[in-house]
Design an enzyme around this catalytic site. Structure first.
Site, PDB file in Angstrom:
ATOM      1  N   GLU A 188      95.674  65.783  16.610  1.00  0.00           N
ATOM      2  CA  GLU A 188      95.185  65.868  18.006  1.00  0.00           C
ATOM      3  C   GLU A 188      96.245  65.265  18.931  1.00  0.00           C
ATOM      4  O   GLU A 188      96.838  64.231  18.599  1.00  0.00           O
ATOM      5  CB  GLU A 188      93.859  65.106  18.130  1.00  0.00           C
ATOM      6  N   ASP A 225      90.670  75.434  22.409  1.00  0.00           N
ATOM      7  CA  ASP A 225      90.677  75.817  23.822  1.00  0.00           C
ATOM      8  C   ASP A 225      90.669  77.340  23.920  1.00  0.00           C
ATOM      9  O   ASP A 225      91.549  78.000  23.375  1.00  0.00           O
ATOM     10  CB  ASP A 225      91.942  75.272  24.500  1.00  0.00           C
ATOM     11  N   LYS A 283      91.444  82.973  30.860  1.00  0.00           N
ATOM     12  CA  LYS A 283      92.125  84.021  31.651  1.00  0.00           C
ATOM     13  C   LYS A 283      93.070  84.839  30.777  1.00  0.00           C
ATOM     14  O   LYS A 283      93.792  84.264  29.951  1.00  0.00           O
ATOM     15  CB  LYS A 283      92.942  83.371  32.769  1.00  0.00           C
ATOM     16  N   ASP A 328      82.506  78.726  20.678  1.00  0.00           N
ATOM     17  CA  ASP A 328      81.290  79.032  21.436  1.00  0.00           C
ATOM     18  C   ASP A 328      81.588  80.080  22.507  1.00  0.00           C
ATOM     19  O   ASP A 328      80.778  80.294  23.403  1.00  0.00           O
ATOM     20  CB  ASP A 328      80.733  77.761  22.092  1.00  0.00           C
ATOM     21  N   THR A 378      77.434  69.126  16.833  1.00  0.00           N
ATOM     22  CA  THR A 378      77.773  68.143  17.868  1.00  0.00           C
ATOM     23  C   THR A 378      76.698  68.162  18.966  1.00  0.00           C
ATOM     24  O   THR A 378      75.910  69.098  19.056  1.00  0.00           O
ATOM     25  CB  THR A 378      79.132  68.475  18.509  1.00  0.00           C
ATOM     26  N   LYS A 379      76.744  67.109  19.797  1.00  0.00           N
ATOM     27  CA  LYS A 379      75.803  67.007  20.916  1.00  0.00           C
ATOM     28  C   LYS A 379      75.921  68.240  21.806  1.00  0.00           C
ATOM     29  O   LYS A 379      74.954  68.830  22.246  1.00  0.00           O
ATOM     30  CB  LYS A 379      76.169  65.768  21.753  1.00  0.00           C
ATOM     31  N   PHE A 380      77.171  68.617  22.041  1.00  0.00           N
ATOM     32  CA  PHE A 380      77.463  69.759  22.886  1.00  0.00           C
ATOM     33  C   PHE A 380      76.813  71.035  22.340  1.00  0.00           C
ATOM     34  O   PHE A 380      76.198  71.815  23.057  1.00  0.00           O
ATOM     35  CB  PHE A 380      78.983  69.939  22.968  1.00  0.00           C
ATOM     36  N   GLU A 381      76.926  71.176  21.002  1.00  0.00           N
ATOM     37  CA  GLU A 381      76.402  72.384  20.382  1.00  0.00           C
ATOM     38  C   GLU A 381      74.866  72.402  20.417  1.00  0.00           C
ATOM     39  O   GLU A 381      74.251  73.442  20.625  1.00  0.00           O
ATOM     40  CB  GLU A 381      76.893  72.427  18.931  1.00  0.00           C
TER      41      GLU A 381
HETATM   42  C1  LIG Z   1      88.361  72.286  23.396  1.00  0.00           C
HETATM   43  S1  LIG Z   1      88.885  70.904  22.521  1.00  0.00           S
HETATM   44  C2  LIG Z   1      87.784  70.841  21.119  1.00  0.00           C
HETATM   45  C3  LIG Z   1      87.774  69.522  20.454  1.00  0.00           C
HETATM   46  C4  LIG Z   1      86.882  69.375  19.205  1.00  0.00           C
HETATM   47  N1  LIG Z   1      87.323  70.222  18.123  1.00  0.00           N
HETATM   48  C5  LIG Z   1      85.443  69.594  19.514  1.00  0.00           C
HETATM   49  O1  LIG Z   1      84.842  70.504  18.961  1.00  0.00           O
HETATM   50  O2  LIG Z   1      84.897  68.843  20.327  1.00  0.00           O
HETATM   51  C6  LIG Z   1      90.405  71.454  21.781  1.00  0.00           C
HETATM   52  C7  LIG Z   1      91.301  70.306  21.370  1.00  0.00           C
HETATM   53  O3  LIG Z   1      92.428  70.819  20.685  1.00  0.00           O
HETATM   54  C8  LIG Z   1      93.553  70.029  21.007  1.00  0.00           C
HETATM   55  N2  LIG Z   1      94.740  70.851  20.737  1.00  0.00           N
HETATM   56  C9  LIG Z   1      95.019  72.069  21.240  1.00  0.00           C
HETATM   57  N3  LIG Z   1      96.168  72.538  20.737  1.00  0.00           N
HETATM   58  C10 LIG Z   1      96.629  71.576  19.889  1.00  0.00           C
HETATM   59  C11 LIG Z   1      97.792  71.480  19.072  1.00  0.00           C
HETATM   60  N4  LIG Z   1      98.696  72.469  19.033  1.00  0.00           N
HETATM   61  N5  LIG Z   1      97.968  70.370  18.352  1.00  0.00           N
HETATM   62  C12 LIG Z   1      97.052  69.349  18.390  1.00  0.00           C
HETATM   63  N6  LIG Z   1      95.932  69.395  19.144  1.00  0.00           N
HETATM   64  C13 LIG Z   1      95.725  70.503  19.883  1.00  0.00           C
HETATM   65  C14 LIG Z   1      93.356  69.683  22.467  1.00  0.00           C
HETATM   66  O4  LIG Z   1      94.035  68.507  22.830  1.00  0.00           O
HETATM   67  C15 LIG Z   1      91.833  69.515  22.546  1.00  0.00           C
HETATM   68  O5  LIG Z   1      91.447  68.167  22.385  1.00  0.00           O
END
Ligand SMILES: C[S@@+](CC[C@H](N)C(=O)[O-])C[C@H]1O[C@@H](n2cnc3c(N)ncnc32)[C@H](O)[C@@H]1O
Length: 246
Positions: free
Chosen positions: A101, A151, A155, A187, A224-227
């Protein structure tokens, strides 16, 4: 998807028109965000980083030596605040887990949890997962790679930033053992469809879904809470599992 939930705002991340040097930089799947650190997260970083954060290496790392044993090995890319990774590691002490992360408060939160729970089977990289996979992880060495709620980069001009791409599928395949699994969850239905498009034609994989699409929610992925909130609001979550076949 727990915090951080939003796709970072990359107002200034478009490659076009930003000068030659920028144009040659590889497109990243994340934008580094400043985040305020809680006391617990800071403690995690101060006390946990020297013990559990691994440096980016220039050659494949011997994780049997790192963990002091030989055990099934799982990598999670983008663990966010680390809730599901902590839960999975605590529930499976016979497995070793490596979390990757870039978000510092998230790394701090995970490390704080590792310290509090006294977990021995979890290590962390705080840098770009693509570099970690390429430089540190030996080929044919992983039992599982998890990518939960990456993520979505909504867009279309940002789709190139989505981590799931043909080159990513190939990189992950090279690191999995035969029989190892890439487990993704999202999601955002259009991202699930995009994952399927990429993965269903990626060489060397078999979709474990009976209908060639998504698998039922696997019990091993903590909710997760979110889910849970999303479920109440009628939002969907799509799990995809692709097994390396050669
Ligand atoms: C939308 S969040 C989801 C976090 C977690 N998996 C969750 O379900 O709550 C996506 C995470 O991936 C991390 N991330 C994206 N690309 C990454 C990469 N190439 N290497 C390490 N972390 C990455 C971002 O910093 C972000 O915290």
């Amino acid at each position: 998807m727990t915090e951080p939930q939003d796709t970072p705002n990359p107002e200034n991340d478009d490659v076009q028109g930003e000068g030659e040097q920028r144009q040659h930089r590889a497109i990243k799947s994340f934008v580094m965000r400043a985040g305020r650190m809680t006391e617990g997260q800071q403690r995690g970083l101060d006390q946990g980083a020297p013990l559990f954060v691994l440096p980016l290496a220039d050659a494949p790392v011997d994780y049997d030596q790192v963990f002091g044993r030989s055990a099934p090995r799982t990598v999670e890319i983008g663990f966010g605040m680390g809730h599901s990774l902590l839960e999975m590691a605590a529930a499976a002490p016979e497995h070793d887990f490596i979390g990757i992360e870039v978000h510092r408060p998230g790394v701090g939160a995970l490390l704080n949890g590792v310290l509090t729970q006294g977990l021995k089977n979890l290590r962390v990289y705080d840098t770009d997962a693509i570099e970690v996979l390429k430089r540190c992880i030996a080929d044919n060495s992983l039992d599982r790679l998890m990518l939960f709620f990456p993520d979505p980069w909504h867009k279309s001009r940002h789709h190139k930033r989505r981590i799931v791409q043909p080159a990513f599928a190939e990189l992950v395949r090279s690191k999995l053992k035969v029989g190892g699994v890439l487990h993704m969850a999202t999601d955002w239905e259009p991202y699930a469809e995009y994952m399927l498009e990429v993965m269903n034609v990626a060489p060397g994989y078999r979709n474990q879904a009976e209908d060639g699409k998504c698998v039922p929610r696997p019990a091993e992925r903590p909710i997760t809470k979110f889910e849970r909130r999303g479920e109440r609001l009628g939002h969907g979550v799509w799990d995809l599992k692709f097994e390396k076949v050669d």
